[in-house]
Design an enzyme around this catalytic site. Structure first.
Site, PDB file in Angstrom:
ATOM      1  N   GLY A   1      22.599 -25.113 -26.224  1.00  0.00           N
ATOM      2  CA  GLY A   1      23.099 -26.317 -25.507  1.00  0.00           C
ATOM      3  C   GLY A   1      23.382 -27.449 -26.589  1.00  0.00           C
ATOM      4  O   GLY A   1      22.241 -27.662 -27.182  1.00  0.00           O
TER       5      GLY A   1
ATOM      6  N   VAL B   1      18.774 -25.919 -29.244  1.00  0.00           N
ATOM      7  CA  VAL B   1      19.516 -27.305 -28.974  1.00  0.00           C
ATOM      8  C   VAL B   1      20.676 -27.228 -30.219  1.00  0.00           C
ATOM      9  O   VAL B   1      20.037 -27.423 -31.268  1.00  0.00           O
ATOM     10  CB  VAL B   1      18.670 -28.386 -29.076  1.00  0.00           C
ATOM     11  CG1 VAL B   1      19.296 -29.654 -28.734  1.00  0.00           C
ATOM     12  CG2 VAL B   1      17.437 -27.974 -27.754  1.00  0.00           C
ATOM     13  N   LYS B   2      21.986 -27.502 -29.936  1.00  0.00           N
ATOM     14  CA  LYS B   2      22.826 -27.896 -31.027  1.00  0.00           C
ATOM     15  C   LYS B   2      22.795 -29.225 -31.375  1.00  0.00           C
ATOM     16  O   LYS B   2      23.018 -30.253 -30.307  1.00  0.00           O
ATOM     17  CB  LYS B   2      24.167 -27.517 -30.599  1.00  0.00           C
ATOM     18  CG  LYS B   2      24.155 -25.885 -30.566  1.00  0.00           C
ATOM     19  CD  LYS B   2      25.587 -25.440 -30.006  1.00  0.00           C
ATOM     20  CE  LYS B   2      26.819 -25.503 -30.716  1.00  0.00           C
ATOM     21  NZ  LYS B   2      27.740 -25.246 -30.242  1.00  0.00           N
ATOM     22  N   ILE B   3      22.780 -29.638 -32.577  1.00  0.00           N
ATOM     23  CA  ILE B   3      22.729 -31.029 -33.159  1.00  0.00           C
ATOM     24  C   ILE B   3      23.829 -31.271 -34.285  1.00  0.00           C
ATOM     25  O   ILE B   3      23.631 -30.385 -35.200  1.00  0.00           O
ATOM     26  CB  ILE B   3      21.461 -31.251 -33.560  1.00  0.00           C
ATOM     27  CG1 ILE B   3      20.348 -31.306 -32.190  1.00  0.00           C
ATOM     28  CG2 ILE B   3      21.497 -32.813 -34.126  1.00  0.00           C
ATOM     29  CD1 ILE B   3      18.940 -31.722 -32.834  1.00  0.00           C
TER      30      ILE B   3
END
Length: 219
Positions: free
Chosen positions: A56, A85-87
């Site tokens: 996400g 978590v995509k950053i």
């Protein structure tokens, strides 16, 4: 090499999971918006469909490290058992990745286009680095060459624990080339997964076997 599906289409995710070869799901706000779905509700639903990693992404409006960290915590809390978590790759993103690593929150550094960017993300503590193969091809640089470079660099340093994820996959040949290059993961649209399963000689062979069977044994 592991295969993830890259989509927010729940029906396609279910069909891909039923094949038994997809072990994770990557998505982003744009893909979810395309489906006309609520962002957090969709991530929760996808996470309930698989025990594998679900990616996400923080929204593009979160540009400072403290804002990225805050949103990353909210996304991770949706499904701590499998949420990643995509950053995006930039200096604020690196700060956030480093802080989240200390909290035990797995991250995927995305929008990476060079080996140097991948190295920085890995050193910051990213669990995955996403290399955008197709987009590199678009500007005349062979994307799989960058995948190979990153795989080789990471192999030199046993203390780097970061998986190389090939993204922006557009053709079955991209998948083959990334597997040869040593990518840990390829995240692939549903239509490309379907293309990978097909070959004209397979189709004609099945048809021939069927006709031969009918000639001898009937319908």
């Amino acid at each position: 090499m592991k295969i993830f599906i890259d989509t927010a289409n729940l029906a396609d995710i279910q069909k891909a999971l039923e094949l038994g070869i997809v072990t994770g799901v990557t998505t982003n706000p744009s893909l979810i918006a395309k489906e006309g779905l609520d962002y957090y509700t969709t991530l929760k639903k996808i996470a309930s469909m698989t025990d594998g990693p679900v990616f996400g992404e923080v929204k593009a409006t979160a540009t400072l490290a403290e804002d990225i960290i805050k949103e990353a915590r909210e996304i991770y809390a949706i499904a701590p058992k499998n949420m990643v978590v995509k950053i995006p790759m930039n200096t604020e993103g690196l700060k956030a990745i480093s802080a989240l690593k200390k909290e035990g929150i797995p991250t995927n550094c995305t929008l990476i286009f060079s080996a140097n960017q991948a190295l920085l993300a890995a050193l910051a503590g990213a669990s995955y680095v996403s290399l955008f193969v197709g987009r590199l091809d678009d500007i005349g640089q062979k994307g799989t060459d960058v995948v190979s470079e990153v795989v080789d660099i990471f192999a030199n340093y046993p203390d780097i624990h970061c998986e190389v994820l090939a993204a922006s996959i557009r053709t079955p040949m991209h998948v083959t080339d990334c597997a040869i290059a040593g990518a840990d993961v390829a995240t692939i649209p549903y239509n490309v997964i379907m293309q990978m399963a097909k070959h004209p000689l397979t189709e004609s062979g099945i048809e021939r076997f069927k006709n031969d069977y009918i000639k001898v044994f009937g319908e």
